[in-house]
Design a protein around this motif. Structure first.
Motif, PDB file in Angstrom:
ATOM      1  N   ALA A  94     -10.011  -4.981  -2.158  1.00 56.29           N
ATOM      2  CA  ALA A  94     -10.925  -4.165  -2.959  1.00 56.29           C
ATOM      3  C   ALA A  94     -10.646  -2.679  -2.746  1.00 56.29           C
ATOM      4  O   ALA A  94     -10.680  -1.883  -3.696  1.00 56.29           O
ATOM      5  CB  ALA A  94     -12.378  -4.484  -2.597  1.00 56.29           C
ATOM      6  N   THR A  95     -10.357  -2.297  -1.511  1.00 60.57           N
ATOM      7  CA  THR A  95     -10.060  -0.894  -1.220  1.00 60.57           C
ATOM      8  C   THR A  95      -8.794  -0.447  -1.932  1.00 60.57           C
ATOM      9  O   THR A  95      -8.757   0.613  -2.575  1.00 60.57           O
ATOM     10  CB  THR A  95      -9.913  -0.694   0.297  1.00 60.57           C
ATOM     11  OG1 THR A  95     -11.126  -1.089   0.951  1.00 60.57           O
ATOM     12  CG2 THR A  95      -9.619   0.763   0.625  1.00 60.57           C
ATOM     13  N   LEU A  96      -7.724  -1.255  -1.838  1.00 61.40           N
ATOM     14  CA  LEU A  96      -6.475  -0.887  -2.503  1.00 61.40           C
ATOM     15  C   LEU A  96      -6.647  -0.872  -4.020  1.00 61.40           C
ATOM     16  O   LEU A  96      -6.141   0.023  -4.703  1.00 61.40           O
ATOM     17  CB  LEU A  96      -5.365  -1.863  -2.105  1.00 61.40           C
ATOM     18  CG  LEU A  96      -3.987  -1.564  -2.698  1.00 61.40           C
ATOM     19  CD1 LEU A  96      -3.489  -0.181  -2.278  1.00 61.40           C
ATOM     20  CD2 LEU A  96      -2.983  -2.640  -2.293  1.00 61.40           C
ATOM     21  N   HIS A  97      -7.355  -1.850  -4.559  1.00 62.99           N
ATOM     22  CA  HIS A  97      -7.586  -1.909  -6.007  1.00 62.99           C
ATOM     23  C   HIS A  97      -8.345  -0.663  -6.467  1.00 62.99           C
ATOM     24  O   HIS A  97      -8.028  -0.071  -7.498  1.00 62.99           O
ATOM     25  CB  HIS A  97      -8.385  -3.172  -6.330  1.00 62.99           C
ATOM     26  CG  HIS A  97      -8.205  -3.677  -7.728  1.00 62.99           C
ATOM     27  ND1 HIS A  97      -6.978  -4.010  -8.256  1.00 62.99           N
ATOM     28  CD2 HIS A  97      -9.114  -3.917  -8.718  1.00 62.99           C
ATOM     29  CE1 HIS A  97      -7.134  -4.435  -9.494  1.00 62.99           C
ATOM     30  NE2 HIS A  97      -8.414  -4.382  -9.808  1.00 62.99           N
ATOM     31  N   HIS A  98      -9.314  -0.254  -5.690  1.00 63.78           N
ATOM     32  CA  HIS A  98     -10.110   0.942  -6.026  1.00 63.78           C
ATOM     33  C   HIS A  98      -9.249   2.202  -5.947  1.00 63.78           C
ATOM     34  O   HIS A  98      -9.258   3.032  -6.871  1.00 63.78           O
ATOM     35  CB  HIS A  98     -11.294   1.040  -5.062  1.00 63.78           C
ATOM     36  CG  HIS A  98     -12.010   2.350  -5.104  1.00 63.78           C
ATOM     37  ND1 HIS A  98     -12.823   2.735  -6.159  1.00 63.78           N
ATOM     38  CD2 HIS A  98     -12.030   3.379  -4.220  1.00 63.78           C
ATOM     39  CE1 HIS A  98     -13.307   3.943  -5.918  1.00 63.78           C
ATOM     40  NE2 HIS A  98     -12.846   4.359  -4.754  1.00 63.78           N
ATOM     41  N   LEU A  99      -8.508   2.360  -4.872  1.00 65.81           N
ATOM     42  CA  LEU A  99      -7.734   3.586  -4.675  1.00 65.81           C
ATOM     43  C   LEU A  99      -6.596   3.734  -5.686  1.00 65.81           C
ATOM     44  O   LEU A  99      -6.178   4.853  -5.994  1.00 65.81           O
ATOM     45  CB  LEU A  99      -7.169   3.618  -3.253  1.00 65.81           C
ATOM     46  CG  LEU A  99      -8.189   3.775  -2.120  1.00 65.81           C
ATOM     47  CD1 LEU A  99      -7.496   3.666  -0.769  1.00 65.81           C
ATOM     48  CD2 LEU A  99      -8.940   5.101  -2.236  1.00 65.81           C
ATOM     49  N   THR A 135     -12.082  -7.114   1.546  1.00 63.50           N
ATOM     50  CA  THR A 135     -12.311  -5.682   1.732  1.00 63.50           C
ATOM     51  C   THR A 135     -11.013  -4.890   1.559  1.00 63.50           C
ATOM     52  O   THR A 135     -10.984  -3.858   0.877  1.00 63.50           O
ATOM     53  CB  THR A 135     -12.901  -5.421   3.124  1.00 63.50           C
ATOM     54  OG1 THR A 135     -14.145  -6.118   3.236  1.00 63.50           O
ATOM     55  CG2 THR A 135     -13.142  -3.934   3.340  1.00 63.50           C
ATOM     56  N   ALA A 136      -9.929  -5.364   2.180  1.00 63.85           N
ATOM     57  CA  ALA A 136      -8.648  -4.665   2.059  1.00 63.85           C
ATOM     58  C   ALA A 136      -8.188  -4.613   0.610  1.00 63.85           C
ATOM     59  O   ALA A 136      -7.755  -3.562   0.110  1.00 63.85           O
ATOM     60  CB  ALA A 136      -7.594  -5.357   2.929  1.00 63.85           C
ATOM     61  N   VAL A 144     -17.343  -3.549   0.466  1.00 66.78           N
ATOM     62  CA  VAL A 144     -17.258  -2.234  -0.172  1.00 66.78           C
ATOM     63  C   VAL A 144     -15.811  -1.759  -0.081  1.00 66.78           C
ATOM     64  O   VAL A 144     -15.086  -2.112   0.855  1.00 66.78           O
ATOM     65  CB  VAL A 144     -18.199  -1.213   0.503  1.00 66.78           C
ATOM     66  CG1 VAL A 144     -19.645  -1.575   0.254  1.00 66.78           C
ATOM     67  CG2 VAL A 144     -17.919  -1.097   2.000  1.00 66.78           C
ATOM     68  N   PRO A 145     -15.354  -0.975  -1.086  1.00 62.35           N
ATOM     69  CA  PRO A 145     -16.117  -0.507  -2.250  1.00 62.35           C
ATOM     70  C   PRO A 145     -16.371  -1.635  -3.248  1.00 62.35           C
ATOM     71  O   PRO A 145     -15.586  -2.581  -3.329  1.00 62.35           O
ATOM     72  CB  PRO A 145     -15.190   0.556  -2.843  1.00 62.35           C
ATOM     73  CG  PRO A 145     -13.812   0.110  -2.465  1.00 62.35           C
ATOM     74  CD  PRO A 145     -13.953  -0.502  -1.101  1.00 62.35           C
ATOM     75  N   THR A 153       0.825  -1.204   0.000  1.00 61.67           N
ATOM     76  CA  THR A 153       0.000   0.000   0.000  1.00 61.67           C
ATOM     77  C   THR A 153       0.861   1.257   0.000  1.00 61.67           C
ATOM     78  O   THR A 153       0.589   2.219  -0.727  1.00 61.67           O
ATOM     79  CB  THR A 153      -0.940  -0.002   1.225  1.00 61.67           C
ATOM     80  OG1 THR A 153      -1.780  -1.161   1.164  1.00 61.67           O
ATOM     81  CG2 THR A 153      -1.800   1.245   1.258  1.00 61.67           C
ATOM     82  N   TRP A 168     -16.123 -10.259  -4.009  1.00 64.80           N
ATOM     83  CA  TRP A 168     -15.788  -9.190  -4.945  1.00 64.80           C
ATOM     84  C   TRP A 168     -16.867  -8.972  -6.010  1.00 64.80           C
ATOM     85  O   TRP A 168     -16.970  -7.881  -6.555  1.00 64.80           O
ATOM     86  CB  TRP A 168     -14.470  -9.506  -5.649  1.00 64.80           C
ATOM     87  CG  TRP A 168     -13.246  -9.241  -4.834  1.00 64.80           C
ATOM     88  CD1 TRP A 168     -13.135  -8.431  -3.733  1.00 64.80           C
ATOM     89  CD2 TRP A 168     -11.945  -9.789  -5.055  1.00 64.80           C
ATOM     90  NE1 TRP A 168     -11.852  -8.443  -3.258  1.00 64.80           N
ATOM     91  CE2 TRP A 168     -11.090  -9.261  -4.046  1.00 64.80           C
ATOM     92  CE3 TRP A 168     -11.409 -10.665  -5.993  1.00 64.80           C
ATOM     93  CZ2 TRP A 168      -9.739  -9.580  -3.973  1.00 64.80           C
ATOM     94  CZ3 TRP A 168     -10.066 -10.992  -5.912  1.00 64.80           C
ATOM     95  CH2 TRP A 168      -9.237 -10.453  -4.913  1.00 64.80           C
TER      96      TRP A 168
END
Length: 333
Positions: A93-98, A90-91, A162-163, A63, A142
């Motif tokens: 998905a969050t990193l992939h999104h950001l 969740t972790a 989420v996200p 990250t 996912w």
């Protein structure tokens, strides 16, 4: 499907990774960021970041590097058991999104100091059964909402991660040569990674995995394949072999160094179940400009990125979705 080239960034407390020079700040954020930025500059897609108890947390390192780069894709090694499926989904998905879709995941089922973080597992079939469940549940979390799942190893109820990921999910890399591992890869992984093994053997394993995918009713896109290769680069072949043999002798002083031993070291051959997540000979020196010209790529493969002419060892993943006869990026032969 496309080919990709990934480096390896050592992620460990102790310096001198398998014979590397001991340098100050080898695992500082500044040093690791310098490596990731150099990879971006010289055309590499990203880098594997290994995992294991007693190392800095891989997801945290990934990250931090993703936040300081723009195209660098961390291949994050994770272990079922260290992570619960919903927490991990969740972790990730969050990193992939950001990061705009830059997260890559390497699932590791090899041995670890499980008791240190309160985990336990049974024999090999049980270990891979848990890994299969982990992969199945993470994919559902996912791609679906309000997931209820009750398996032998994991359970969730009315779970929505989420996200939500609308532009695709992180690719799942996997390694392992046992029958249990190959059955998991054939149905659940996106990319099967091999060590730099003899080419005929790799070709046989690719053919077997393709047959298994059909026999077991794979439901995802066709399985892709990659090589996890350690390269030792010198100005001449003789110098490369000499230095490889010296490193082998230093790591195993009771064994006389031979070219066959050096070859095994250079290809990072191992019986460990996850080749992508174990340490291998590498350097904290990333590729630089004015790299030596690459050898022509074999049919079905594109030429690798430019490589460093400086005396260094490196580790890279070379993935091809179609070839059944992969070729290493480079070797000291």
């Amino acid at each position: 499907m496309s080919q990709e080239f990934l480096w390896y960034i050592p992620n460990q407390v102790d310096p001198g990774h398998r014979g590397d020079d001991v340098v100050e700040g080898h695992n500082s954020l500044a040093t690791l960021t310098e490596q990731a930025l150099a990879l971006e500059e010289h055309g590499w897609g990203g880098a594997l970041i290994g995992t294991g108890w007693g190392r800095p947390d891989t997801f945290t390192v990934a990250t931090a590097l993703a936040a300081r780069t723009t195209t660098f894709r961390p291949l994050i090694a994770v272990r079922p058991g260290y992570w619960r499926p919903a927490n991990f989904a969740t972790a990730a998905a969050t990193l992939h999104h950001l990061t705009g879709g830059r997260a890559l995941i390497n699932i590791v089922s090899g041995r670890d100091n499980l008791a240190a973080y309160g985990d336990a597992e049974g024999d090999q079939p049980q270990r891979y059964a848990r890994t299969k469940e982990f992969l199945q549940l993470v994919r559902r979390l996912w791609t679906e909402e309000n997931v209820t799942f009750e398996g032998e190893h994991f359970r969730v109820e009315d779970s929505t991660v989420v996200p939500r990921l609308t532009g695709g999910t992180p690719r799942l890399y996997f390694g392992g040569a046992s029958e249990a591992a190959e059955r998991v890869a054939a149905t659940e992984a996106d990319v099967q990674l091999f060590w730099g093994e003899p080419l005929d053997g790799v070709a046989d394993r690719i053919a077997r995995l393709k047959r298994l995918s059909a026999e077991l009713g794979r439901e995802h896109a066709p399985l892709e394949f990659g090589l996890r290769i350690t390269t030792l680069i010198r100005d001449t072949t003789d110098q490369a072999w000499s230095d490889a043999e010296t490193k082998v002798a230093a790591m195993a002083p009771t064994t006389p160094p031979t070219r066959s031993a050096a070859a095994r070291w250079a290809s990072s051959a191992s019986s460990t179940s996850s080749p992508a997540a174990r340490s291998s000979t590498t350097t904290s020196t990333p590729p630089r400009a004015n790299s030596a010209p690459a050898a022509p790529a074999p049919p079905g493969w594109s030429a690798p990125p430019r490589r460093s002419p400086s005396p260094c060892a490196s580790t890279a993943t070379w993935a091809s979705p179609t070839s059944s006869s992969p070729t290493p990026l480079t070797s000291p032969s």
